[in-house]
Design a protein around this motif. Structure first.
Motif, PDB file in Angstrom:
ATOM      1  N   ARG A 163       0.844  -1.207   0.000  1.00 37.18           N
ATOM      2  CA  ARG A 163       0.000   0.000   0.000  1.00 37.18           C
ATOM      3  C   ARG A 163       0.875   1.252   0.000  1.00 37.18           C
ATOM      4  O   ARG A 163       1.968   1.258   0.553  1.00 37.18           O
ATOM      5  N   ASN A 164       0.369   2.298  -0.577  1.00 44.26           N
ATOM      6  CA  ASN A 164       1.029   3.607  -0.481  1.00 44.26           C
ATOM      7  C   ASN A 164       0.422   4.292   0.749  1.00 44.26           C
ATOM      8  O   ASN A 164      -0.631   4.921   0.662  1.00 44.26           O
ATOM      9  N   CYS A 192      -3.168   6.043   1.140  1.00 41.84           N
ATOM     10  CA  CYS A 192      -4.073   4.887   1.176  1.00 41.84           C
ATOM     11  C   CYS A 192      -5.390   5.195   1.882  1.00 41.84           C
ATOM     12  O   CYS A 192      -5.404   5.674   3.010  1.00 41.84           O
ATOM     13  N   ALA A 193      -6.486   4.890   1.172  1.00 43.68           N
ATOM     14  CA  ALA A 193      -7.815   5.133   1.742  1.00 43.68           C
ATOM     15  C   ALA A 193      -8.500   3.814   2.095  1.00 43.68           C
ATOM     16  O   ALA A 193      -9.708   3.775   2.330  1.00 43.68           O
ATOM     17  N   ALA A 194      -7.705   2.734   2.130  1.00 41.89           N
ATOM     18  CA  ALA A 194      -8.281   1.417   2.437  1.00 41.89           C
ATOM     19  C   ALA A 194      -8.876   1.419   3.841  1.00 41.89           C
ATOM     20  O   ALA A 194      -8.415   2.123   4.732  1.00 41.89           O
ATOM     21  N   CYS A 214      -9.215  -2.566   0.062  1.00 45.49           N
ATOM     22  CA  CYS A 214      -8.755  -1.561  -0.899  1.00 45.49           C
ATOM     23  C   CYS A 214      -9.963  -0.900  -1.562  1.00 45.49           C
ATOM     24  O   CYS A 214     -10.883  -1.581  -2.005  1.00 45.49           O
ATOM     25  N   VAL A 215      -9.939   0.426  -1.650  1.00 40.95           N
ATOM     26  CA  VAL A 215     -11.045   1.136  -2.303  1.00 40.95           C
ATOM     27  C   VAL A 215     -10.627   1.632  -3.702  1.00 40.95           C
ATOM     28  O   VAL A 215     -11.285   2.479  -4.290  1.00 40.95           O
ATOM     29  N   CYS A 263      -8.113   3.507  -4.810  1.00 38.98           N
ATOM     30  CA  CYS A 263      -7.873   4.953  -4.917  1.00 38.98           C
ATOM     31  C   CYS A 263      -6.830   5.273  -5.989  1.00 38.98           C
ATOM     32  O   CYS A 263      -6.666   6.422  -6.365  1.00 38.98           O
ATOM     33  N   GLY A 264      -6.106   4.247  -6.465  1.00 40.09           N
ATOM     34  CA  GLY A 264      -5.092   4.477  -7.499  1.00 40.09           C
ATOM     35  C   GLY A 264      -3.733   4.829  -6.933  1.00 40.09           C
ATOM     36  O   GLY A 264      -2.789   5.081  -7.674  1.00 40.09           O
ATOM     37  N   GLY A 265      -3.614   4.835  -5.631  1.00 40.92           N
ATOM     38  CA  GLY A 265      -2.355   5.217  -4.989  1.00 40.92           C
ATOM     39  C   GLY A 265      -1.263   4.168  -5.086  1.00 40.92           C
ATOM     40  O   GLY A 265      -0.091   4.477  -4.874  1.00 40.92           O
ATOM     41  N   CYS A 266      -1.641   2.933  -5.371  1.00 35.85           N
ATOM     42  CA  CYS A 266      -0.625   1.878  -5.524  1.00 35.85           C
ATOM     43  C   CYS A 266      -1.141   0.811  -6.486  1.00 35.85           C
ATOM     44  O   CYS A 266      -2.294   0.867  -6.935  1.00 35.85           O
ATOM     45  N   ILE A 277      -2.087  -2.116  -6.045  1.00 35.31           N
ATOM     46  CA  ILE A 277      -3.176  -2.990  -5.564  1.00 35.31           C
ATOM     47  C   ILE A 277      -4.477  -2.605  -6.266  1.00 35.31           C
ATOM     48  O   ILE A 277      -5.334  -3.445  -6.533  1.00 35.31           O
ATOM     49  N   SER A 278      -4.600  -1.339  -6.604  1.00 35.59           N
ATOM     50  CA  SER A 278      -5.772  -0.845  -7.320  1.00 35.59           C
ATOM     51  C   SER A 278      -5.978  -1.627  -8.628  1.00 35.59           C
ATOM     52  O   SER A 278      -7.079  -2.113  -8.909  1.00 35.59           O
TER      53      SER A 278
HETATM   54  S1  SF4 Z   1      -5.041   1.438  -4.254  1.00 36.77           S
HETATM   55 FE1  SF4 Z   1      -6.005   0.482  -2.420  1.00 36.77          FE
HETATM   56  S2  SF4 Z   1      -4.347  -0.313  -1.184  1.00 36.77           S
HETATM   57 FE2  SF4 Z   1      -3.423   1.085  -2.711  1.00 36.77          FE
HETATM   58  S3  SF4 Z   1      -3.244   3.017  -1.672  1.00 36.77           S
HETATM   59 FE3  SF4 Z   1      -5.271   3.032  -2.690  1.00 36.77          FE
HETATM   60  S4  SF4 Z   1      -6.790   2.193  -1.237  1.00 36.77           S
HETATM   61 FE4  SF4 Z   1      -4.690   1.757  -0.458  1.00 36.77          FE
END
Ligand code: SF4
Length: 154
Positions: free
Chosen positions: A45-46, A50-52, A61-62, A64-67, A69-70
């Protein structure tokens, strides 16, 4: 920099996980996507953005596009996988397997954690495929999305 014993240990985990992957590929391939779950380590996660949502021993994970995992989460949904879990550790995996009873697992982790997971899951009736992190550590870890997609789509 890794010391010699760390390097040897990483090499042996690498050999072990590659062998286990090869042995379980056929069993994994016949499991429908809807009976498979994906475990992603929380260290990918970033944390700065991270808004998870924290839930028990996982993060939801929601996208958010921050990492990355999106992207993984989107592909998992497109393929109709049973679920994706951003896990805090090995115990969470055991708990989820007991509750959700998946038939197959894709696990993303460092070689050491991957080897531990294969050992932990030996007695479970579940096919496992492992994808190694391209950058490990406790934070800001990374994985190759092409490799992840390749395994998810087997
Ligand atoms: S894509 Fe998901 S896991 Fe990654 S920073 Fe955003 S909410 Fe967190």
């Amino acid at each position: 920099m890794l010391c010699i014993s760390q390097k040897n240990s990483e090499d042996s985990c690498k050999v072990f996980t590659c062998k286990k992957n090869r042995l379980q590929t056929k069993k994994f391939a016949v499991v429908p996507f809807s009976k498979r779950v994906v475990f992603v380590p929380h260290c990918m996660r970033n944390v700065a953005v991270c808004a998870a949502v924290e839930k028990n021993s996982c993060y939801v994970c929601v996208e958010c596009g921050g990492c990355k995992i999106s992207e993984i989460s989107k592909l998992v949904k497109e393929l109709n996988y049973q679920a994706l879990y951003v896990v805090k550790g090995g115990r969470a995996i055991q708990h989820i397997i007991k509750e959700q009873v998946p038939k197959a697992i894709v696990g993303i982790a460092c070689f050491f954690e991957g080897a531990q997971a294969f050992k932990m899951l030996e007695k479970e009736n579940v096919a496992v495929q492992f994808v190694a992190l391209t950058k490990d550590g406790c934070v800001d870890t990374d994985a190759n999305l092409i490799e992840v997609a390749k395994v998810l789509e087997i």
